[in-house]
Design a protein around this motif. Structure first.
Motif, PDB file in Angstrom:
ATOM      1  N   HIS A  16     -25.683  17.298  38.973  1.00 17.03           N
ATOM      2  CA  HIS A  16     -24.803  18.441  38.784  1.00 17.03           C
ATOM      3  C   HIS A  16     -24.410  18.499  37.307  1.00 17.03           C
ATOM      4  O   HIS A  16     -24.783  17.624  36.523  1.00 17.03           O
ATOM      5  N   HIS A  68     -21.677  17.835  35.623  1.00 18.85           N
ATOM      6  CA  HIS A  68     -20.901  16.743  35.050  1.00 18.85           C
ATOM      7  C   HIS A  68     -21.008  15.432  35.824  1.00 18.85           C
ATOM      8  O   HIS A  68     -20.362  14.459  35.457  1.00 18.85           O
ATOM      9  N   CYS A  69     -21.795  15.415  36.891  1.00 16.66           N
ATOM     10  CA  CYS A  69     -21.835  14.208  37.703  1.00 16.66           C
ATOM     11  C   CYS A  69     -23.177  14.080  38.422  1.00 16.66           C
ATOM     12  O   CYS A  69     -23.959  15.014  38.483  1.00 16.66           O
ATOM     13  N   LYS A  93     -24.420  13.184  42.175  1.00 18.03           N
ATOM     14  CA  LYS A  93     -23.951  13.090  43.552  1.00 18.03           C
ATOM     15  C   LYS A  93     -24.914  12.182  44.306  1.00 18.03           C
ATOM     16  O   LYS A  93     -26.088  12.496  44.465  1.00 18.03           O
ATOM     17  N   HIS A 136     -19.506  10.961  44.030  1.00 14.92           N
ATOM     18  CA  HIS A 136     -19.729  11.605  42.745  1.00 14.92           C
ATOM     19  C   HIS A 136     -19.403  10.617  41.626  1.00 14.92           C
ATOM     20  O   HIS A 136     -18.293  10.107  41.559  1.00 14.92           O
ATOM     21  N   GLU A 180     -19.284  10.564  37.621  1.00 14.48           N
ATOM     22  CA  GLU A 180     -19.315  11.453  36.457  1.00 14.48           C
ATOM     23  C   GLU A 180     -20.040  10.792  35.294  1.00 14.48           C
ATOM     24  O   GLU A 180     -19.898   9.607  35.053  1.00 14.48           O
ATOM     25  N   TYR A 181     -20.825  11.587  34.565  1.00 15.25           N
ATOM     26  CA  TYR A 181     -21.435  11.092  33.338  1.00 15.25           C
ATOM     27  C   TYR A 181     -20.917  11.830  32.117  1.00 15.25           C
ATOM     28  O   TYR A 181     -21.169  11.408  30.991  1.00 15.25           O
ATOM     29  N   THR A 182     -20.202  12.912  32.294  1.00 12.68           N
ATOM     30  CA  THR A 182     -19.470  13.559  31.199  1.00 12.68           C
ATOM     31  C   THR A 182     -18.089  13.898  31.731  1.00 12.68           C
ATOM     32  O   THR A 182     -17.876  14.029  32.927  1.00 12.68           O
ATOM     33  N   SER A 183     -17.165  14.048  30.818  1.00 16.97           N
ATOM     34  CA  SER A 183     -15.805  14.383  31.204  1.00 16.97           C
ATOM     35  C   SER A 183     -15.446  15.730  30.609  1.00 16.97           C
ATOM     36  O   SER A 183     -15.633  15.969  29.420  1.00 16.97           O
ATOM     37  N   VAL A 184     -14.942  16.609  31.423  1.00 20.17           N
ATOM     38  CA  VAL A 184     -14.608  17.951  30.981  1.00 20.17           C
ATOM     39  C   VAL A 184     -13.379  17.936  30.072  1.00 20.17           C
ATOM     40  O   VAL A 184     -13.363  18.547  29.011  1.00 20.17           O
ATOM     41  N   ASN A 243     -12.504  13.030  26.748  1.00 23.48           N
ATOM     42  CA  ASN A 243     -13.694  12.353  26.226  1.00 23.48           C
ATOM     43  C   ASN A 243     -13.446  10.887  25.900  1.00 23.48           C
ATOM     44  O   ASN A 243     -14.371  10.167  25.543  1.00 23.48           O
ATOM     45  N   ARG A 275     -17.791   6.214  30.232  1.00 28.23           N
ATOM     46  CA  ARG A 275     -18.665   6.511  31.366  1.00 28.23           C
ATOM     47  C   ARG A 275     -19.879   5.580  31.304  1.00 28.23           C
ATOM     48  O   ARG A 275     -20.313   5.165  30.236  1.00 28.23           O
TER      49      ARG A 275
END
Length: 162
Positions: A102, A104-105, A107, A116, A118-122, A125, A129
């Protein structure tokens, strides 16, 4: 006099033991490992396990995807809890089970549950991760796995069936 001290001290300690019982009793079921292999029934773990046994001599455990009840990432690593209350604290995971990417993550579909990671943070930062690696099963060779093992970071290796 000593009997009275013993009874008094026991009275002080018992409420603390009752309150911390699950934490105190669960400590012997926490398994620290360098790597955890998560597989589903369609993808047997022996394919992955033989490569890791040939490549290195690290502490590797394996668990079926349907046995996982909780999966969380923390600063200490991945905390994976199974239905029989075993807890794995691992630095790296190899996922040989269905997953979806997805925005940002990732699944992970583990039996009847989905987790889930996450590999990026909205919004933040500053949150660390883990790394994510993606390979096809046909590409899963020792020369591609050794760099994954040698990285000094928490990481997830997701494998597809083909």
């Amino acid at each position: 006099m000593r009997r009275r001290d013993f009874i008094y001290n026991t009275g002080l300690l018992l409420p603390g033991l009752f309150l911390s019982g699950p934490l105190a009793m669960a400590s012997n079921k926490t398994i620290e490992a360098a790597m955890l292999i998560i597989h589903d029934e369609a993808n047997p773990a022996h394919v992955v396990n033989t490569i890791f046994n040939q490549a290195t001599a690290i502490n590797v455990h394996q668990v079926s995807a349907s046995a996982i009840s909780d999966l969380v990432y923390s600063k200490k690593g991945f905390v994976v809890t199974t239905h029989d209350n075993k807890t794995f604290l691992v630095q790296k995971m190899v996922v040989h089970a269905p997953y979806q990417l997805h925005a940002h993550c990732v699944k992970l579909n583990m039996g009847t549950k989905a987790f889930h990671l996450e590999y990026t943070s909205v919004n933040d930062n500053s949150v660390v991760r883990p790394e994510y690696w993606f390979l096809k099963t046909s590409q899963f060779q020792p020369d591609k796995v050794i760099p994954f093992i040698q990285r000094n970071r928490h990481a997830v290796l997701c494998m597809t069936g083909s």
